[in-house]
Design an enzyme around this catalytic site. Structure first.
Site, PDB file in Angstrom:
ATOM      1  N   GLN C 239       0.830  -1.199   0.000  1.00  0.00           N
ATOM      2  CA  GLN C 239       0.000   0.000   0.000  1.00  0.00           C
ATOM      3  C   GLN C 239       0.873   1.261   0.000  1.00  0.00           C
ATOM      4  O   GLN C 239       0.362   2.354  -0.216  1.00  0.00           O
ATOM      5  CB  GLN C 239      -0.952   0.007   1.204  1.00  0.00           C
ATOM      6  CG  GLN C 239      -2.059  -1.038   1.100  1.00  0.00           C
ATOM      7  CD  GLN C 239      -3.064  -0.999   2.238  1.00  0.00           C
ATOM      8  OE1 GLN C 239      -3.309  -2.010   2.877  1.00  0.00           O
ATOM      9  NE2 GLN C 239      -3.659   0.154   2.512  1.00  0.00           N
ATOM     10  N   ARG C 386      -9.479  -0.285   7.307  1.00  0.00           N
ATOM     11  CA  ARG C 386     -10.422   0.611   6.662  1.00  0.00           C
ATOM     12  C   ARG C 386     -10.743   1.835   7.516  1.00  0.00           C
ATOM     13  O   ARG C 386     -11.903   2.202   7.712  1.00  0.00           O
ATOM     14  CB  ARG C 386     -11.708  -0.107   6.284  1.00  0.00           C
ATOM     15  CG  ARG C 386     -12.404   0.650   5.150  1.00  0.00           C
ATOM     16  CD  ARG C 386     -13.446  -0.125   4.445  1.00  0.00           C
ATOM     17  NE  ARG C 386     -13.909   0.667   3.312  1.00  0.00           N
ATOM     18  CZ  ARG C 386     -14.300   0.157   2.161  1.00  0.00           C
ATOM     19  NH1 ARG C 386     -14.276  -1.127   1.964  1.00  0.00           N
ATOM     20  NH2 ARG C 386     -14.718   0.940   1.196  1.00  0.00           N
ATOM     21  N   CYS C 387      -9.671   2.435   8.040  1.00  0.00           N
ATOM     22  CA  CYS C 387      -9.873   3.687   8.764  1.00  0.00           C
ATOM     23  C   CYS C 387      -8.539   4.385   8.848  1.00  0.00           C
ATOM     24  O   CYS C 387      -7.508   3.806   8.602  1.00  0.00           O
ATOM     25  CB  CYS C 387     -10.408   3.444  10.176  1.00  0.00           C
ATOM     26  SG  CYS C 387      -9.266   2.591  11.257  1.00  0.00           S
ATOM     27  N   GLU C 762     -13.136   5.357   3.963  1.00  0.00           N
ATOM     28  CA  GLU C 762     -13.162   4.736   5.285  1.00  0.00           C
ATOM     29  C   GLU C 762     -14.331   5.206   6.141  1.00  0.00           C
ATOM     30  O   GLU C 762     -14.681   4.555   7.125  1.00  0.00           O
ATOM     31  CB  GLU C 762     -11.824   5.013   5.967  1.00  0.00           C
ATOM     32  CG  GLU C 762     -10.692   4.337   5.193  1.00  0.00           C
ATOM     33  CD  GLU C 762      -9.309   4.818   5.552  1.00  0.00           C
ATOM     34  OE1 GLU C 762      -9.208   5.918   6.122  1.00  0.00           O
ATOM     35  OE2 GLU C 762      -8.345   4.109   5.263  1.00  0.00           O
TER      36      GLU C 762
END
Lengths: 284, 164, 808
Positions: C239, C386-387, C762
Site C-alpha cells: 500500500q 479501513r480507517c 473509510e
C-alpha cells in the site's frame, strides 16, 4: 495450502475400487466430490496416500423413486437433489435441507454419499437420514450390506462402515406427512449452530407418528426417539412441544466452539426444534 | 514420489495435455501451467469463490478440485467468457454498474453469474443473493453486483426476445 | 469559425469532477486481465514459504534443516542464524520497535516465522516445511494484556536490561517488561476535576475486539535480484511502495536507486498491506542468495494469523454532563494489546494513532486520553482496518459513550447528540485533545438523516414493539442504531506526521503530450478505489483535457514521484491535492502560452473549461489541446518547451469527513439472530469527485462494518492458539447476509484542500461499526442494557438477552 503427495486412482468399477482399498487398507480413501476431504488434505489434517476418485464408477448417480421408497446413489450431488422435481415432490425435506448446505458451487460437487459417509458431525444429511430412517448400502469384499442410518454413526468421523467398504446407496422409506429442516448458522457456508429435521404425520387433529433428528449438537447426529415419541398421540400443543424439546435436550451433548458455549447451543437447539416441529405440523 | 499423470483438459475451447502430480490443484494448473490467471486464489478452503470456473456446465471452485479429477472435462474461465471483441453482457454490466472495485473477486463472480443466469434467466434480487452466495467480495458490499447481474439479465433477455 | 459545441457539452466532454465516470480499470478486471502479484511469473522463478510456530510462546531449542534439504526440489532453508551475519534476523517496525524476521531463539505468537524454505515449486516448498524439525520448549502464554502487565513472564527479553531494569521504549518510559508505552493527550487534572464535580457522570468499559482486514488477496511478493546490474526489483502487495523501497534500502544496505518496488494490481488492502513483513525480507535475501527470482505468497491462514491484525483496544470511559445534557468532560483510558512486537502502522509521533479524535463530533470542553500499549503472545499489527489510524476505535468509543450517557440522562440519544454537536459557526474548531477540525455542518446532516428515516416514527414503532414483546405477541425486538461520526483523515501535515522519518506528503507528476493527451503519476496506489478514474477527473477539471485522454499511473517507484501511499483515506486529501496543484502549474504555463498565441497579455486571458479565452472576447480562444501542441512546436520567448509539472503536497491540515448513519434492526431474542431491516448512510466528504465511486465505497465500507460489528473476530484460546484461521470461522459476509443500503449526502467542502475534497473510503466503516453495534444495544435498552461488547454474533446477542432475563 498444498496437500502431501498421493497416488490417484480413478477406477471404472466397484471391483477396481475394492481391490485398491484391499491393497492399501487405511492408507486409501475414496472420494466423491471431495469438498470435505480436499480442504482437510490441503490443511494437512488428513493424510491420504492413496486417493480413489469414484466419479467413473457407474450406477451411483441415479435417483430412483418407487411406490414406497427412494434410492439415491452415493454420487448424487446436493444440486441434483435440489433440481429433481419428482424427488422434491416425494420428499420435500431433502430439497429444503440441501438448500441449506454450503453454497451453490459446493452443492454442485458435494454428494449425498460423501455427506453421510464422512461422519463429520457438522454435515446436515446424516441427521436428516436418521430422521427419515434411511439405510445406507455399503459394499466390500464380502458383498453388500445395509446399515440403518440410526446405527451408522459411532463418533466424529467414526462410522459402522469398515475402511474397506464403500457406501453406494442411500435408501429412504417414502416420507409421510409434514416436514421441516430448520437450521441456524452464522452465514452461508457454515455448519449448523443447531439444526433439526422433523417429519410428522397427522391424523385428524393428532400426531400419529413423528421423527426428530438433530445436527451438530453431539459428535454424531442425534435421532431422538424420546422427542419423537413425545409428540405421538398429542395435538402437538405447547405441552407436547415442551416435552419433545425436553426429551431432545436429554439426548444431545453439544460442545463449545466458535459458534458459542454449550448453554447457548442447548437453548438454540430447543428453539430450532420447536420451530421445526411447528412448521412440520403446519404442513402435515 | 507418486507418478505423474497424463491429463487432458479442454480449457476455453482449447485442448490441453500435460503431465502433472496427482496433487496439482486445478487452480494451479490454470494459473501456473496454462497462464490463465483470471481465476484467483482467495481462501483455499472453498469458501470465497475467487477461483470459480465452469466445469462441464457446473460452477466449481478450482482450489478444491485436483486437475486429475477434471481430466477429460471442459473447463471455462473468465477468459473464455468474453474478450475485447465479444464482451459478455455480464462483463459489460459489471463495468456499467460499478459491480467491482479491486477486481480480485470479479472473474469468479462473473463466471458464477453466467451459470446463475443460464439456470435462472430472470432472477429476483433474493435469488441472485442466494445464487451468488458462494462468492465473497470484500469491496462492493454486493449491492452493485446484484444490480449488475439484474442489468445483464435484462439485456440478455431482451436480446433473446429480439432474436426470436 | 464559431464554436458549435455548447459550454455545457464541453464540460460533459471532459468527464471531470462531479460526474459518475465509469471506471477505466474495469475492462481488464472484468476480462480476467488484472495483474496481481501472484500473476507475476519470471523465468527461473522459485518459491519461498515459512515454517511457522505451532506455539504462542516457546523457546527454540534447535532447528534441524537436514531432512528438508533432502526433499527433492528444496534449494535452501533460511533460519535466523543465516540472517544474523547480514544483520537481517530482526527488522525495524513502523512503530519504532523491532521484529524478528525469523525466530531468534524464541517465538512470541502462534504462526510466527521460524524458517524460510526455498524450493523450485510450491509443492517442494510445502514438503520442505513439513521436513524441517524444530524442537520447542513451551513457555507460559500471556493472551490477556492486563495479566501481561502484572506477570513475571517476560515476553521481550531483548527489551530488558541486564540488571533487570526496563529501558525506555520508542515512545518514552515503560512501566513493566511487557509494557510498550504510555501516550497521553489532553489535560488530566482539569478533566478529572470536571468529572468529579459534574451533575451527571456515565462510565463504561468496552472492548473493541481483535479483527483483521482480510483482503481477498493475501499479502505476497516477488523479489528479483539482478546480480549483473546490481538491481533489485520487488513486486508486492504494498500500500506504500515508496516507503517499502526506503525500508528495504535501509535494512538491506542496497542503495535506494538500485531498488525498484512495484505494486501491481492489489486485490484489496484495507490496511493489511501497509506494513513490512518477514516474507518480504526473506524473499529478498533468498533472491540475493540464489540469484533467482523468489515468490512468496501467504495462504489464508498465514494472512489471518500473522500479518496485521486490527483493533484489540480495551477502552474505559467516563463522560460528564449537566442535567440538561450538555457534555462537560470526557476521560478515556485504553489498554492496547499490540501482540508480540509493536508493529502498529501509525505516524511516528502517534503510537495510538489518532485515538485523540475521540471527542468525536461534540463540543467537549475538557478531555483526557491515556493509552497503554502492551505486549502479549499474539500476532503483531494494530493496523488501521479501513480507517485512519485508530479512528474506528475513537469513534466507536465516543458513539457508545454518548449512548451510555443518554441512558443515564434518560434522554433520546439523537437529541443528546444534537445539543452537543460542534456548531457550524465554530469551525475551524480546536478540540480539547488538540485537533483543529477544518469544517463541518453537523446539524444539517443530522436533521436530514433523521427526517429521511422518519426517526420519530421509528421510535413509535419501537415502543409498540416493546409493548408487544412484553405482551407475548412477538419474540423480536427492534433496535435503532444511530451514529454520527467525524473522521480525521489525509495524514498528513509533515510537521506532525511521518512514518520512519518520512514526511507524509504526497505527489503528482504530469506530462502533457503534444497531441493533448497526458500521463499523470502519483505516489499513491489504488487497491480498488479507482484512482485511475478519479484522479483523471480531477485533472480533467483542472487542466481542461478530457479524463479519457489522461492515463494515471501509480505503484512503480522507478517512474512515480515519491509518496507515502494509500491508506488512512489519504489519497484524495493528499495526492488528490497534489494532482490539483500540479494541474494548476500546467494551467499557469498554459496561460502564458495561450496569451502568446492570442497575442495578448497573460492577464488578459482566462481559463474556461477546456481553453483559455481572451477576457471579454470569448470567440478568441486557444483550447488546451492547441496549447499543448504549441508547447512542443513553438519557440516562445521566455518559456521553456514542453508542458510538465510536478507537485509535492504537504497538507496544511487533516481533513474531517463526517456523516450521519441510522440502522434499523430486528433481533430474534431466542436465537440471537439479527436482521437488518434498513440502513441509511449520509456522508459528507466535501467536494464529490465521482458519485458512483463514492456510493460504491460506502456500500463496501458499511459491509465491512457489518462484518466487524456482527461477528468478524480474531479469537485466541488461553494457550494463544488462533481459533479463527480460515474463512469458515472468520466472518466475511456473503451477498446473502448483506442488506441494501440507502445512501445520501451533504457537501461541506474542506476549506484548505485545493478542490475541497475530504476522502470517503473509510467513513462508512468508521461510522458503520458503532451504528450496527448501537442498533443491537438499542434493542435491549428498554430492558436495562447499557453496553455489551462486540462482536454481536448470535451467541453474544443471545447472551445479552439471557442476562437481561428475556428468556423467561
Amino acid at each position: 495450502m498444498i496437500p502431501a503427495a498421493f497416488e490417484y486412482y480413478r477406477p471404472k468399477d466397484m471391483d477396481g475400487v475394492l481391490s485398491i482399498l484391499e491393497e492399501h487398507g487405511d492408507d486409501a480413501r475414496v472420494m466423491a466430490g471431495g469438498h470435505s476431504l480436499i480442504p482437510m488434505m490441503k490443511l494437512r489434517m488428513a493424510d491420504v496416500p492413496h486417493l480413489i476418485d469414484l466419479q467413473d464408477v457407474g450406477g451411483m448417480s441415479d435417483i430412483e423413486l418407487t411406490a414406497d421408497s427412494i434410492r439415491i446413489g452415493a454420487l448424487v450431488t446436493q444440486a441434483d437433489i435440489i433440481d429433481h422435481a419428482r424427488l422434491a415432490a416425494a420428499a420435500p425435506i431433502l430439497r429444503e435441507a440441501a438448500l441449506q448446505i454450503a453454497d451453490p458451487q459446493v452443492r454442485y460437487m458435494g454428494t449425498i454419499g460423501g455427506n453421510v459417509a464422512n461422519g463429520d458431525p457438522g454435515n446436515d444429511m446424516p441427521g436428516l437420514m436418521q430422521c427419515l430412517n434411511a439405510s445406507f448400502t455399503v459394499v466390500g469384499a464380502d458383498g453388500e450390506r445395509d446399515i440403518p442410518a440410526r446405527e451408522f454413526y459411532e463418533a466424529a468421523y467414526m462410522t459402522a462402515r469398515e475402511d474397506e467398504e464403500v457406501l453406494t446407496t442411500v435408501t429412504i422409506p417414502l416420507p409421510k406427512g409434514g416436514y421441516a429442516y430448520e437450521k441456524q448458522k452464522r452465514k452461508i457456508g457454515d455448519y449448523a449452530t443447531a439444526a433439526a429435521a422433523v417429519q410428522i404425520v397427522k391424523d385428524g387433529s393428532n400426531c400419529v407418528s413423528a421423527s426428530i433428528a438433530m445436527t451438530n449438537l453431539s459428535d454424531t447426529p442425534i435421532y431422538s426417539e424420546d422427542a419423537s415419541a413425545a409428540l405421538v398421540g398429542t395435538a402437538v400443543d405447547a405441552a407436547a412441544l415442551d416435552a419433545a424439546v425436553a426429551a431432545m435436550l436429554e439426548d444431545i451433548d453439544p460442545t463449545e466452539d466458535n459458534r458459542g458455549p454449550i448453554a447457548f447451543k442447548n437453548h438454540v437447539a430447543g428453539v430450532i426444534l420447536r420451530r421445526a416441529i411447528t412448521r412440520a405440523w403446519s404442513r402435515a | 514420489m507418486p507418478k505423474k499423470m497424463h491429463i487432458k483438459l479442454n480449457v476455453n475451447g482449447k485442448d490441453e495435455e500435460f503431465l502433472a502430480e496427482p496433487r496439482e490443484l486445478l487452480i494451479y494448473t490454470l494459473r501456473e501451467r496454462l497462464n490463465i490467471t483470471g481465476p484467483h486464489i482467495g481462501c483455499e478452503t472453498s469458501h470465497c469463490g475467487a477461483c470459480t470456473v465452469t466445469i462441464d456446465g457446473k460452477s466449481v471452485k478450482a482450489c478444491t478440485i485436483f486437475a486429475a479429477q477434471a481430466d477429460g472435462k471442459e473447463v471455462t474461465t473468465i477468459e473464455g467468457i468474453g474478450g475485447p471483441d465479444d464482451l459478455h453482457p455480464l462483463q459489460n454490466a459489471f463495468k456499467e454498474h460499478h459491480g467491482l472495485q479491486c477486481g480480485y473477486c470479479t472473474p469468479g463472480m462473473i463466471t458464477r453469474a453466467t451459470k446463475l443466469l443460464e439456470e435462472n434467466p430472470n432472477p429476483t434480487e433474493e435469488e441472485i443473493r442466494f445464487g451468488m452466495a458462494g462468492n465473497i467480495c470484500r469491496c462492493t458490499g454486493y449491492q452493485n453486483i446484484v444490480k449488475s447481474i439484474q442489468a445483464a439479465a435484462t439485456e440478455m433477455n431482451a436480446a433473446k426476445e429480439a432474436a426470436e | 469559425m464559431k464554436d458549435e459545441v455548447t459550454r455545457e457539452e464541453r464540460v460533459d466532454n471532459l468527464k471531470g469532477m462531479g460526474c459518475s465516470r465509469k471506471r477505466v480499470e474495469d475492462a481488464r478486471f472484468t476480462q480476467g486481465k488484472g495483474n496481481y502479484v501472484d500473476d507475476v511469473k519470471l523465468d527461473g522463478m522459485i518459491f519461498g514459504d515459512f515454517v511457522r510456530s505451532p506455539y504462542a510462546h516457546a523457546r527454540i531449542k534447535s532447528i534441524d534443516t537436514a531432512a528438508a534439504l533432502e526433499v527433492p526440489g528444496v534449494l535452501a532453508v533460511l533460519t535466523a542464524a543465516d540472517l544474523e551475519p547480514l544483520g537481517l534476523h530482526w527488522m525495524p517496525t513502523l512503530a519504532g520497535d523491532k521484529q524478528m524476521v525469523l525466530a531468534d531463539g524464541k517465538v512470541l505468537f502462534q504462526g510466527q516465522e521460524v524458517a524460510f524454505v526455498v524450493a523450485e515449486d510450491r509443492y517442494a516448498a510445502a514438503d520442505g516445511i513439513e521436513a524441517v524439525e524444530v524442537e520447542y520448549e513451551e513457555l507460559p502464554v500471556l493472551v490477556d494484556p492486563f495479566e501481561a502487565l502484572k506477570s513475571d513472564v517476560v515476553l521481550r527479553e531483548d527489551l530488558v536490561a541486564e540488571d533487570g531494569s526496563i529501558p525506555d521504549g520508542a515512545h518514552g518510559p515503560r512501566k513493566h517488561a511487557n509494557h510498550i508505552f504510555t501516550w497521553e493527550a489532553g489535560d488530566k487534572d482539569p478533566t478529572e476535576e470536571v468529572i468529579a464535580n459534574a451533575d451527571i457522570v456515565a462510565e463504561e468499559e468496552m472492548y473493541y475486539h481483535r479483527t483483521h482486514p482480510c483482503p481477498l488477496e493475501t499479502c505476497g511478493c516477488v523479489a528479483s535480484m539482478d546480480k549483473v546490474n546490481g538491481k533489485l526489483t520487488l513486486w508486492g502487495t504494498f500500500q506504500a511502495p515508496h516507503a517499502i523501497r526506503t525500508i528495504v534500502s535501509l535494512i538491506s544496505g542496497l542503495e535506494e536507486h538500485n531498488i525498484r518496488v512495484i505494486s501491481p494490481d492489489i486485490g484489496g488492502g484495507f490496511g493489511n498491506k501497509v506494513g513490512a513483513y518477514p516474507g518480504y525480507v526473506c524473499s529478498v535475501v533468498a533472491s540475493i542468495v540464489t540469484g533467482k527470482p523468489v515468490k512468496w505468497i501467504e495462504d489464508r491462514m498465514d494472512n489471518l494469523m500473522t500479518t496485521a491484525f486490527a483493533r484489540d483496544y480495551w477502552m474505559k470511559g467516563k463522560i460528564s454532563a449537566t442535567k440538561e445534557g450538555k457534555i462537560t468532560g470526557l476521560h478515556c483510558h485504553v489498554t492496547a494489546d499490540h501482540g508480540g512486537f509493536d508493529a502498529c502502522a501509525d505516524p511516528t509521533k502517534f503510537p495510538a494513532g489518532f485515538m485523540n479524535i475521540c471527542t468525536g463530533s461534540y463540543d467537549i470542553p475538557t478531555a483526557y486520553l491515556e493509552v497503554d500499549g502492551v505486549y502479549t503472545n499474539k500476532a503483531p499489527g494494530g493496523v488501521s482496518y479501513r480507517c485512519s489510524f485508530r479512528v474506528t476505535e475513537a469513534v466507536y468509543f465516543i458513539e457508545r459513550m454518548i449512548e451510555v450517557l443518554a441512558i443515564k440522562l434518560d434522554m433520546d440519544a439523537a437529541e443528546l447528540r444534537r445539543i452537543n454537536f460542534i456548531k457550524k459557526e465554530q469551525f475551524p474548531y480546536t478540540a480539547a485533545l488538540g485537533w483543529e477540525y477544518d469544517s463541518g455542518d453537523y446539524h444539517t446532516a443530522w436533521d436530514k438523516a433523521l427526517k429521511a428515516v422518519d426517526y420519530e416514527g421509528l421510535r413509535a414503532e419501537q415502543a409498540q414493539r416493546v409493548e408487544d414483546f412484553k405482551a407475548g405477541k412477538t419474540r423480536k425486538l427492534m433496535g435503532i442504531g444511530l451514529s454520527f461520526f467525524t473522521e480525521i483523515v489525509g495524514a498528513g501535515p509533515v510537521k506532525n506526521c511521518d512514518i520512519l522519518g518520512l514526511g507524509m506528503f504526497d505527489s503528482c507528476e504530469i506530462r502533457i503530450h503534444p497531441t493533448g493527451s497526458a500521463i499523470a503519476r502519483l505516489g499513491t496506489i489504488s487497491q480498488g478505489q479507482g484512482h485511475a478514474t478519479t484522479f483523471a477527473q480531477i485533472l480533467a477539471s483542472e487542466i481542461g483535457l478530457p479524463a479519457d485522454s489522461i492515463t494515471i499511473e501509480e505503484g512503480d517507484t522507478d517512474t512515480a514521484p515519491y509518496g507515502l501511499g494509500t491508506y488512512g483515506s489519504r489519497s484524495t486529501p493528499v495526492a488528490g491535492a497534489a494532482t490539483a496543484m500540479a494541474g494548476r502549474k500546467i494551467r499557469a504555463k498554459a496561460q502564458m502560452i495561450a496569451a502568446y498565441l492570442l497575442e495578448v497579455h497573460d492577464n488578459d486571458v482566462e481559463f474556461d473549461v477546456d481553453r483559455f479565452v481572451v477576457k471579454g472576447a470569448p470567440e478568441k480562444f486557444k483550447t488546451m489541446k492547441e496549447i499543448a501542441f504549441a508547447a512542443y512546436n513553438q519557440a516562445i520567448p521566455g518559456i521553456e518547451p514542453g508542458l510538465e509539472a510536478v507537485s509535492y503536497y504537504d497538507p496544511p491540515n487533516m481533513t474531517y469527513p463526517f456523516g450521519a448513519y441510522v440502522c434499523v434492526m430486528d433481533i430474534d431474542v431466542d436465537t440471537g439472530v439479527p436482521e437488518i431491516r434498513r440502513f441509511y448512510a449520509l456522508d459528507d466528504c466535501g467536494t464529490r469527485i465521482n458519485p458512483m465511486i463514492i456510493e460504491g465505497q460506502v456500500h463496501g465500507g458499511l459491509t465491512e462494518a457489518l462484518a466487524v460489528a456482527l461477528g468478524q473476530e480474531i479469537a485466541y484460546d488461553d494457550m494463544g492458539n488462533c481459533k479463527t484461521g480460515t474463512l469458515m470461522d472468520f466472518f466475511l459476509p456473503t451477498a446473502w447476509e448483506v442488506p441494501n443500503y440507502e445512501t445520501d449526502y451533504t457537501v461541506t467542502p474542506s476549506p484548505h484542500h485545493p478542490i475541497g475534497a475530504k476522502g470517503v473510503g473509510e467513513s462508512p466503516h468508521v461510522g458503520g461499526v458503532p451504528c450496527f453495534s448501537n442498533a443491537v444495544q438499542d434493542a435491549f435498552r428498554p430492558f436495562g442494557n447499557t453496553h455489551t461488547n462486540m462482536p454481536h454474533d448470535h451467541w453474544r446477542i443471545w447472551k445479552a438477552a439471557n442476562e437481561l432475563g428475556l428468556h423467561g
